[in-house]
Write a protein that holds these residues in place. Sequence first.
Motif, mmCIF file in Angstrom:
data_model
loop_
_atom_site.group_PDB
_atom_site.id
_atom_site.type_symbol
_atom_site.label_atom_id
_atom_site.label_comp_id
_atom_site.label_asym_id
_atom_site.label_seq_id
_atom_site.Cartn_x
_atom_site.Cartn_y
_atom_site.Cartn_z
ATOM 1 N N GLY A 24 0.792 -1.218 0.000
ATOM 2 C CA GLY A 24 0.000 0.000 0.000
ATOM 3 C C GLY A 24 0.828 1.272 0.000
ATOM 4 O O GLY A 24 2.030 1.285 0.287
ATOM 5 N N GLN A 25 0.128 2.371 -0.318
ATOM 6 C CA GLN A 25 0.790 3.660 -0.484
ATOM 7 C C GLN A 25 1.453 4.161 0.787
ATOM 8 O O GLN A 25 2.480 4.851 0.738
ATOM 9 C CB GLN A 25 -0.229 4.692 -0.974
ATOM 10 C CG GLN A 25 -0.838 4.376 -2.318
ATOM 11 C CD GLN A 25 -1.874 5.399 -2.744
ATOM 12 O OE1 GLN A 25 -1.891 6.526 -2.246
ATOM 13 N NE2 GLN A 25 -2.750 5.024 -3.657
ATOM 14 N N GLY A 26 0.900 3.834 1.937
ATOM 15 C CA GLY A 26 1.474 4.295 3.205
ATOM 16 C C GLY A 26 2.908 3.830 3.394
ATOM 17 O O GLY A 26 3.731 4.553 3.974
ATOM 18 N N VAL A 27 3.218 2.636 2.921
ATOM 19 C CA VAL A 27 4.582 2.107 3.037
ATOM 20 C C VAL A 27 5.546 2.950 2.205
ATOM 21 O O VAL A 27 6.662 3.253 2.631
ATOM 22 C CB VAL A 27 4.631 0.636 2.594
ATOM 23 C CG1 VAL A 27 6.064 0.135 2.521
ATOM 24 C CG2 VAL A 27 3.814 -0.223 3.532
ATOM 25 N N VAL A 28 5.107 3.346 1.023
ATOM 26 C CA VAL A 28 5.961 4.177 0.154
ATOM 27 C C VAL A 28 6.251 5.504 0.834
ATOM 28 O O VAL A 28 7.394 5.982 0.839
ATOM 29 C CB VAL A 28 5.285 4.403 -1.208
ATOM 30 C CG1 VAL A 28 6.196 5.234 -2.118
ATOM 31 C CG2 VAL A 28 4.933 3.076 -1.873
ATOM 32 N N ARG A 29 5.231 6.107 1.418
ATOM 33 C CA ARG A 29 5.414 7.408 2.070
ATOM 34 C C ARG A 29 6.320 7.297 3.292
ATOM 35 O O ARG A 29 7.176 8.146 3.529
ATOM 36 C CB ARG A 29 4.055 7.981 2.485
ATOM 37 C CG ARG A 29 3.132 8.285 1.310
ATOM 38 C CD ARG A 29 1.883 9.023 1.776
ATOM 39 N NE ARG A 29 0.938 9.181 0.696
ATOM 40 C CZ ARG A 29 -0.100 8.379 0.474
ATOM 41 N NH1 ARG A 29 -0.329 7.374 1.303
ATOM 42 N NH2 ARG A 29 -0.914 8.573 -0.553
ATOM 43 N N ALA A 30 6.122 6.254 4.079
ATOM 44 C CA ALA A 30 6.861 6.132 5.335
ATOM 45 C C ALA A 30 8.288 5.645 5.149
ATOM 46 O O ALA A 30 9.187 6.031 5.905
ATOM 47 C CB ALA A 30 6.110 5.178 6.275
ATOM 48 N N TRP A 31 8.527 4.817 4.129
ATOM 49 C CA TRP A 31 9.807 4.130 4.041
ATOM 50 C C TRP A 31 10.586 4.351 2.752
ATOM 51 O O TRP A 31 11.785 4.038 2.692
ATOM 52 C CB TRP A 31 9.587 2.622 4.213
ATOM 53 C CG TRP A 31 9.367 2.240 5.635
ATOM 54 C CD1 TRP A 31 8.170 2.075 6.275
ATOM 55 C CD2 TRP A 31 10.380 1.989 6.607
ATOM 56 N NE1 TRP A 31 8.374 1.731 7.580
ATOM 57 C CE2 TRP A 31 9.723 1.662 7.818
ATOM 58 C CE3 TRP A 31 11.775 2.002 6.580
ATOM 59 C CZ2 TRP A 31 10.417 1.361 8.981
ATOM 60 C CZ3 TRP A 31 12.463 1.696 7.735
ATOM 61 C CH2 TRP A 31 11.789 1.384 8.921
ATOM 62 N N GLY A 32 9.938 4.882 1.726
ATOM 63 C CA GLY A 32 10.588 4.968 0.423
ATOM 64 C C GLY A 32 11.951 5.636 0.445
ATOM 65 O O GLY A 32 12.956 5.068 -0.017
ATOM 66 N N GLU A 33 12.009 6.839 0.984
ATOM 67 C CA GLU A 33 13.279 7.574 0.977
ATOM 68 C C GLU A 33 14.329 6.893 1.839
ATOM 69 O O GLU A 33 15.522 6.874 1.490
ATOM 70 C CB GLU A 33 13.049 8.999 1.464
ATOM 71 C CG GLU A 33 12.269 9.866 0.493
ATOM 72 C CD GLU A 33 11.962 11.215 1.101
ATOM 73 O OE1 GLU A 33 12.784 12.134 0.936
ATOM 74 O OE2 GLU A 33 10.901 11.345 1.754
ATOM 75 N N ARG A 34 13.910 6.333 2.967
ATOM 76 C CA ARG A 34 14.870 5.681 3.854
ATOM 77 C C ARG A 34 15.493 4.454 3.197
ATOM 78 O O ARG A 34 16.691 4.189 3.355
ATOM 79 C CB ARG A 34 14.180 5.289 5.167
ATOM 80 C CG ARG A 34 13.979 6.461 6.109
ATOM 81 C CD ARG A 34 13.460 6.011 7.454
ATOM 82 N NE ARG A 34 12.012 5.902 7.457
ATOM 83 C CZ ARG A 34 11.295 5.504 8.515
ATOM 84 N NH1 ARG A 34 11.921 5.142 9.624
ATOM 85 N NH2 ARG A 34 9.981 5.455 8.461
ATOM 86 N N VAL A 35 14.673 3.679 2.459
ATOM 87 C CA VAL A 35 15.209 2.520 1.749
ATOM 88 C C VAL A 35 16.265 2.962 0.744
ATOM 89 O O VAL A 35 17.376 2.426 0.699
ATOM 90 C CB VAL A 35 14.075 1.755 1.030
ATOM 91 C CG1 VAL A 35 14.657 0.686 0.103
ATOM 92 C CG2 VAL A 35 13.127 1.125 2.036
ATOM 93 N N LEU A 36 15.945 3.962 -0.057
ATOM 94 C CA LEU A 36 16.864 4.416 -1.108
ATOM 95 C C LEU A 36 18.123 5.055 -0.522
ATOM 96 O O LEU A 36 19.226 4.848 -1.035
ATOM 97 C CB LEU A 36 16.138 5.402 -2.028
ATOM 98 C CG LEU A 36 14.934 4.806 -2.772
ATOM 99 C CD1 LEU A 36 14.135 5.908 -3.456
ATOM 100 C CD2 LEU A 36 15.389 3.765 -3.787
ATOM 101 N N ALA A 37 17.960 5.809 0.555
ATOM 102 C CA ALA A 37 19.121 6.455 1.186
ATOM 103 C C ALA A 37 20.086 5.431 1.767
ATOM 104 O O ALA A 37 21.297 5.697 1.867
ATOM 105 C CB ALA A 37 18.653 7.414 2.280
ATOM 106 N N SER A 38 19.572 4.254 2.114
ATOM 107 C CA SER A 38 20.432 3.205 2.672
ATOM 108 C C SER A 38 21.285 2.526 1.604
ATOM 109 O O SER A 38 22.191 1.759 1.919
ATOM 110 C CB SER A 38 19.577 2.149 3.372
ATOM 111 O OG SER A 38 18.932 1.327 2.410
#
Length: 266
Positions: free
Chosen positions: A69-83
């Motif tokens: 769901g979209q909430g996961v993208v909002r909450a975690w998207g940038e953190r995943v990519l920054a890692s």
Amino acid sequence: MNPTPLKVGLVGWGAIGRVVGTALAAGDVPGATLACVVDNRPLGGAVPAAQVPFEDAVDRCDLIVEAAGQGVVRAWGERVLASGTDLLIASTGALTDEDLAKRLLAAGPGRVYFTGGAVGGLDLLQAVRAFGPLDEVRLTTTKLPATLEQAWMDEALLHRLRTATGPIEVLSGTARDIPVKFPRSTNVAASVALAVGDLDAVQVRVVADPAAVRTRHVIEASGPHGAYRFEAAHTPDADNPATSRVVPYAVLRSLGAIAGRPGQIL
């Protein structure tokens, strides 16, 4: 083909995640393997890999697949990519938040990918975009009335949905507005907008039809360089009729392309 299989973390063990995770665990995606599953419910032995917190999945995986769901993208998207971990997004409706979309595309060193989901033709629309903007882009999505009911609807609209004897227009607007109203049913609108590069250029109609045994998406686009029409009619998922049965297989196709499976249409 990657010499070392991609370690994939799967977020969500629902209608999409179960199919994707089972295929990965069975070795059906050469070049990729299921490393772990993230879900906010205790799944016990129901999953073929370790169930871990999101933070652990990011640390141990090369690629995170969002199927929750979209909430996961909002909450975690940038953190995943920054890692430094890559991210494959199924819930493209989150990208109607233009600020979020810009941040995801600018984030890194991980790379972000999007799956086309329940429609085709997006690759062609993205190619046509190189000629310049399209004059007109329209999407009509038709689904069973029960799959379109939302908390924001008033009693009059709900009554129309529940008593409809034929197709009725539930809502119309742009790809900026409609996915927000139907977060589980209109990721297609955001995907079309992603392909043409403009949320406001895509006019969307959501239609309820009690006879809609299959979920139907019709994309029509035209410009000085050509005219295009794509139509898809899918069987809804039995466990989650708001999504089509084909969606997890679209995710698996995207995974195959990322992992370097030969013969993929790019």
